[in-house]
Every structure is written in C-alpha cells, then in structure tokens.
Design a protein around this motif. Structure first.
Motif, PDB file in Angstrom:
ATOM      1  N   VAL A  60       0.854  -1.180   0.000  1.00  0.00           N
ATOM      2  CA  VAL A  60       0.000   0.000   0.000  1.00  0.00           C
ATOM      3  C   VAL A  60       0.892   1.233   0.000  1.00  0.00           C
ATOM      4  O   VAL A  60       1.810   1.343   0.813  1.00  0.00           O
ATOM      5  N   ASP A  61       0.639   2.158  -0.920  1.00  0.00           N
ATOM      6  CA  ASP A  61       1.384   3.413  -0.982  1.00  0.00           C
ATOM      7  C   ASP A  61       0.592   4.497  -0.263  1.00  0.00           C
ATOM      8  O   ASP A  61      -0.634   4.603  -0.430  1.00  0.00           O
ATOM      9  N   ASP A  62       1.279   5.325   0.523  1.00  0.00           N
ATOM     10  CA  ASP A  62       0.601   6.446   1.169  1.00  0.00           C
ATOM     11  C   ASP A  62       0.781   7.708   0.336  1.00  0.00           C
ATOM     12  O   ASP A  62       1.741   7.846  -0.425  1.00  0.00           O
ATOM     13  N   LEU A  63      -0.183   8.622   0.470  1.00  0.00           N
ATOM     14  CA  LEU A  63      -0.094   9.902  -0.216  1.00  0.00           C
ATOM     15  C   LEU A  63       0.731  10.901   0.588  1.00  0.00           C
ATOM     16  O   LEU A  63       1.455  11.709   0.026  1.00  0.00           O
ATOM     17  N   ALA A  64       0.580  10.830   1.887  1.00  0.00           N
ATOM     18  CA  ALA A  64       1.322  11.726   2.782  1.00  0.00           C
ATOM     19  C   ALA A  64       1.122  11.232   4.200  1.00  0.00           C
ATOM     20  O   ALA A  64       0.162  10.532   4.510  1.00  0.00           O
ATOM     21  N   SER A  65       2.042  11.613   5.077  1.00  0.00           N
ATOM     22  CA  SER A  65       1.955  11.188   6.471  1.00  0.00           C
ATOM     23  C   SER A  65       2.618  12.246   7.336  1.00  0.00           C
ATOM     24  O   SER A  65       3.624  12.847   6.941  1.00  0.00           O
ATOM     25  N   GLU A  66       2.020  12.486   8.521  1.00  0.00           N
ATOM     26  CA  GLU A  66       2.580  13.521   9.391  1.00  0.00           C
ATOM     27  C   GLU A  66       2.232  13.228  10.846  1.00  0.00           C
ATOM     28  O   GLU A  66       1.160  12.675  11.149  1.00  0.00           O
ATOM     29  N   GLU A  67       3.130  13.611  11.737  1.00  0.00           N
ATOM     30  CA  GLU A  67       2.851  13.589  13.168  1.00  0.00           C
ATOM     31  C   GLU A  67       2.031  14.824  13.506  1.00  0.00           C
ATOM     32  O   GLU A  67       2.311  15.930  13.024  1.00  0.00           O
ATOM     33  N   ALA A  68       0.983  14.642  14.335  1.00  0.00           N
ATOM     34  CA  ALA A  68       0.112  15.749  14.709  1.00  0.00           C
ATOM     35  C   ALA A  68      -0.503  15.450  16.069  1.00  0.00           C
ATOM     36  O   ALA A  68      -0.618  14.283  16.460  1.00  0.00           O
ATOM     37  N   PRO A  69      -0.921  16.474  16.807  1.00  0.00           N
ATOM     38  CA  PRO A  69      -1.594  16.203  18.078  1.00  0.00           C
ATOM     39  C   PRO A  69      -2.889  15.416  17.868  1.00  0.00           C
ATOM     40  O   PRO A  69      -3.636  15.654  16.918  1.00  0.00           O
ATOM     41  N   GLY A  70      -3.130  14.472  18.745  1.00  0.00           N
ATOM     42  CA  GLY A  70      -4.358  13.687  18.718  1.00  0.00           C
ATOM     43  C   GLY A  70      -4.803  13.405  20.133  1.00  0.00           C
ATOM     44  O   GLY A  70      -4.033  13.580  21.083  1.00  0.00           O
ATOM     45  N   GLY A  71      -6.042  12.987  20.288  1.00  0.00           N
ATOM     46  CA  GLY A  71      -6.543  12.763  21.625  1.00  0.00           C
ATOM     47  C   GLY A  71      -7.278  11.457  21.761  1.00  0.00           C
ATOM     48  O   GLY A  71      -7.829  10.917  20.798  1.00  0.00           O
ATOM     49  N   TYR A  72      -7.283  10.933  22.976  1.00  0.00           N
ATOM     50  CA  TYR A  72      -7.994   9.704  23.321  1.00  0.00           C
ATOM     51  C   TYR A  72      -8.378   9.773  24.787  1.00  0.00           C
ATOM     52  O   TYR A  72      -7.512  10.017  25.642  1.00  0.00           O
ATOM     53  N   ASN A  97      -2.007  13.140  22.959  1.00  0.00           N
ATOM     54  CA  ASN A  97      -0.760  12.473  22.623  1.00  0.00           C
ATOM     55  C   ASN A  97      -0.391  12.780  21.175  1.00  0.00           C
ATOM     56  O   ASN A  97      -1.269  13.118  20.362  1.00  0.00           O
ATOM     57  N   PRO A  98       0.876  12.651  20.824  1.00  0.00           N
ATOM     58  CA  PRO A  98       1.226  12.722  19.409  1.00  0.00           C
ATOM     59  C   PRO A  98       0.551  11.578  18.662  1.00  0.00           C
ATOM     60  O   PRO A  98       0.466  10.455  19.159  1.00  0.00           O
ATOM     61  N   SER A  99       0.047  11.871  17.497  1.00  0.00           N
ATOM     62  CA  SER A  99      -0.555  10.843  16.653  1.00  0.00           C
ATOM     63  C   SER A  99       0.099  10.889  15.284  1.00  0.00           C
ATOM     64  O   SER A  99       0.810  11.849  14.952  1.00  0.00           O
ATOM     65  N   ILE A 100      -0.140   9.857  14.512  1.00  0.00           N
ATOM     66  CA  ILE A 100       0.296   9.842  13.116  1.00  0.00           C
ATOM     67  C   ILE A 100      -0.952   9.858  12.259  1.00  0.00           C
ATOM     68  O   ILE A 100      -1.880   9.075  12.473  1.00  0.00           O
ATOM     69  N   GLN A 101      -0.983  10.764  11.315  1.00  0.00           N
ATOM     70  CA  GLN A 101      -2.094  10.883  10.381  1.00  0.00           C
ATOM     71  C   GLN A 101      -1.564  10.583   8.986  1.00  0.00           C
ATOM     72  O   GLN A 101      -0.727  11.306   8.462  1.00  0.00           O
ATOM     73  N   THR A 102      -2.035   9.499   8.421  1.00  0.00           N
ATOM     74  CA  THR A 102      -1.557   9.052   7.114  1.00  0.00           C
ATOM     75  C   THR A 102      -2.700   9.089   6.124  1.00  0.00           C
ATOM     76  O   THR A 102      -3.798   8.593   6.418  1.00  0.00           O
ATOM     77  N   ARG A 103      -2.474   9.660   4.981  1.00  0.00           N
ATOM     78  CA  ARG A 103      -3.485   9.694   3.932  1.00  0.00           C
ATOM     79  C   ARG A 103      -3.178   8.623   2.894  1.00  0.00           C
ATOM     80  O   ARG A 103      -2.059   8.526   2.384  1.00  0.00           O
ATOM     81  N   LEU A 104      -4.217   7.837   2.604  1.00  0.00           N
ATOM     82  CA  LEU A 104      -4.110   6.712   1.684  1.00  0.00           C
ATOM     83  C   LEU A 104      -5.026   6.929   0.489  1.00  0.00           C
ATOM     84  O   LEU A 104      -6.036   7.631   0.602  1.00  0.00           O
ATOM     85  N   PRO A 105      -4.709   6.324  -0.660  1.00  0.00           N
ATOM     86  CA  PRO A 105      -5.648   6.386  -1.783  1.00  0.00           C
ATOM     87  C   PRO A 105      -7.021   5.864  -1.366  1.00  0.00           C
ATOM     88  O   PRO A 105      -7.134   4.989  -0.506  1.00  0.00           O
TER      89      PRO A 105
END
Length: 309
Positions: free
Chosen positions: A82-94, A99-107
């Motif tokens: 699977v190829d990703d379009l972009a990925s970045e660390e960003a603040p996220g919550g639970y 906490n730091p989260s990873i947000q990855t965009r996929l096709p």
C-alpha cells in the motif's frame, strides 16, 4: 518511489475545502472525485508494556512518533503493498489524554486502507486504528465537527487545553480528536448498531461542541464546519485475542507475509524499548514487558452517557 511525508501542502489541506459531504456549504458537484482515506493512530503501544508515558514530556513522545513516521511506517505499508499519499505527526486525543498521533493519507480504496490499518495495528500493537473518508461516494453516517482557532495559535498545549475543556462541557466530547493546521476535528463515531460512543445524538454533539468553542477563554474558537463522513475502526481486542487474530483476519496474508510483519513487530518492540531507556519512561519499579491498560485511537469504548440526551 520518493517519500511524500513532508508535503505539507497536501497533508494540511483544510478539510473544509472538501465540500461533497459538508452540509453547510454550497451544493456539491454531482460528479464524484475520489480523494483520500485518512488513517489515524498512535506510535505508542496499546499493549505489551507496562509503560504509561502520558505524563512524560510531550516532546519526547513526539520525537519517538516522528522517528516512526519518517521511515518505519513506510516499511509497514510496503509489506502489504500500500502506498501512502502523505503522512505527518500531529496532536491527537484519546479519552481526554492528548498524545502525538500519526495521520496518514491513503488512496481512496477501502480494501487497501483496511489492510494498511490492520498492518499498522498488529505491528505497532494498537487496539484500534481509525479510518476516515471525508468524501464518501455513497454518503457518510458519522457526524464530524471542526473547531478552528486563530492562525498559528494551535499547538499541542492549546489542543490539550481545549480537549480537556470540551470534555468538561460534556463527557461525550472527550473521546478523541485529531488536529491539522489551525483546526481540531471531532467525530461522533458510533458502534456497529449506530449508537454513538459519545452518548450524544448528532445534533447534540455539534451543539455541545459549539458550546465548548464559545466558552473557551484562552483564545477565540469557533465551529467552522460540520458534515458527514465515513469513519470505521480496524481493531483487535488484545485481551481476548492476544495474538492479534482480528488484524490477521483482515490482512489475509500467507505465512511469508505474516513472518515479514512479525519481524517488523519485533523491530517496533526494540525501537520502543530503546525510547523507554533513552527517555526513562516510567520504568521503575517493575521491569518490562508486562500488560498495559488498553488504549487506542478513540478505541471504540463508551465515554459518554446513554445516547438519549
């Protein structure tokens, strides 16, 4: 194929510009254009280690997250083609923790995105990985709201302050969020029967989010968008299925593919243990590894009251 992880112009496109599922903008074009599926998860493990780093410096957890986002995630996705379009660390919550989260965009292909999420989940020992399509072809069933702050003001500290404030306005807002640029995104995710984990129906969810934005004192905040998206969990109950059976079922890999992912899981364990040693994350008095309390991205756990409010 060159990595696109640092293409901020792609990853930080305001989702408010994606209007085909937005119910507050002009009518969408009748022609459907595939866009992307967003995969949300944490770098910190949800099982396998008695290490609670939520009280440790955000910058340390952010550094470990960025290390995985920059290279290791690409190795996991490559293992399932699977190829990703972009990925970045960003603040996220639970569950009211930021906490730091990873947000990855996929096709925008659900079968591939589900396999990618299962691979991330089993390798990085996650209880859940969230997939969100903000431009669903068939329409969405999950209400989302976007709270926007003045330009340049939203950092992890402000995000944590607003997340805590929103949960005080109503516990149903304390389930989770992710942040991009100057905005925080809240989803009113439901279970398999459609009952929101927040305990709030969609109208109440947006109303309470607006109340939280209006009453937030540190900086001006406002709801800038509300709409419907398609949001799904890919998850595994590690207590009931300690080998990650739900993820393996979703992956459907052969023995060679499973061995490759297990090798990556071993590498992940090593990377995390190295970070624990480097930063001194809550190691004493008990040695690792042990079982940790379950956590995930939102996690599919109820955090509000009955969905009748």
């Amino acid at each position: 194929m060159p990595r696109l992880s640092r293409m901020f112009s792609l990853l930080l496109l305001p989702l408010a510009l994606i209007a085909c599922s937005d119910d507050e903008g002009p009518p969408a074009s009748p022609t459907y254009t595939p866009d992307f599926i967003q995969m949300s998860y944490e770098a910190m493990p949800g099982v396998g280690f008695m290490v609670d780093s939520t009280d440790d410096p955000y910058g340390e957890r952010e550094a470990f997250t960025a290390e995985l986002e920059s290279a290791f995630v690409a190795d996991i996705l490559a293992a399932v083609n699977v190829d990703d379009l972009a990925s970045e660390e960003a603040p996220g919550g639970y569950q009211s923790d930021t906490n730091p989260s990873i947000q990855t965009r996929l096709p925008e292909a659900w079968a591939d995105a589900t396999r990618a999420a299962a691979a991330i989940g089993v390798v990085m020992l996650q209880w859940s990985v969230l997939l969100t399509d903000f431009t669903p072809e068939a329409g969405g069933e999950t209400r989302f709201g976007v709270v926007t702050f003045p330009e340049g003001k939203l950092d992890e500290a402000l995000a944590a302050d607003f997340f805590a404030h929103a949960a005080k306005v109503d516990p149903g807002l304390g389930g989770g969020f992710f942040a991009f640029a100057d905005s925080m995104y809240f989803l009113n995710i439901g279970d398999s029967q459609g009952a929101p984990f927040s305990g709030l129906d969609d109208d109440a969810f947006v109303a309470k989010l607006g109340e939280a934005a209006e009453s937030f004192a540190p900086v001006p905040a406002e709801i800038t968008q509300s709409g419907l998206c398609d949001a799904r969990f890919v998850d595994n109950d590690w207590n009931a299925l300690p080998d990650g059976d739900s993820y393996w079922e979703a992956l459907g890999v052969d023995e060679a593919g499973k061995a490759e992912l297990l090798a990556l899981q071993d590498e992940y364990r090593t990377l995390f243990q190295q970070a624990v040693t480097e930063y001194g994350w809550d190691m004493a008095p008990d040695p690792m590894p042990k079982t940790s309390p379950p956590r995930g991205f939102w996690g599919g756990h109820r955090f509000g009251l009955a969905a009748s409010r």
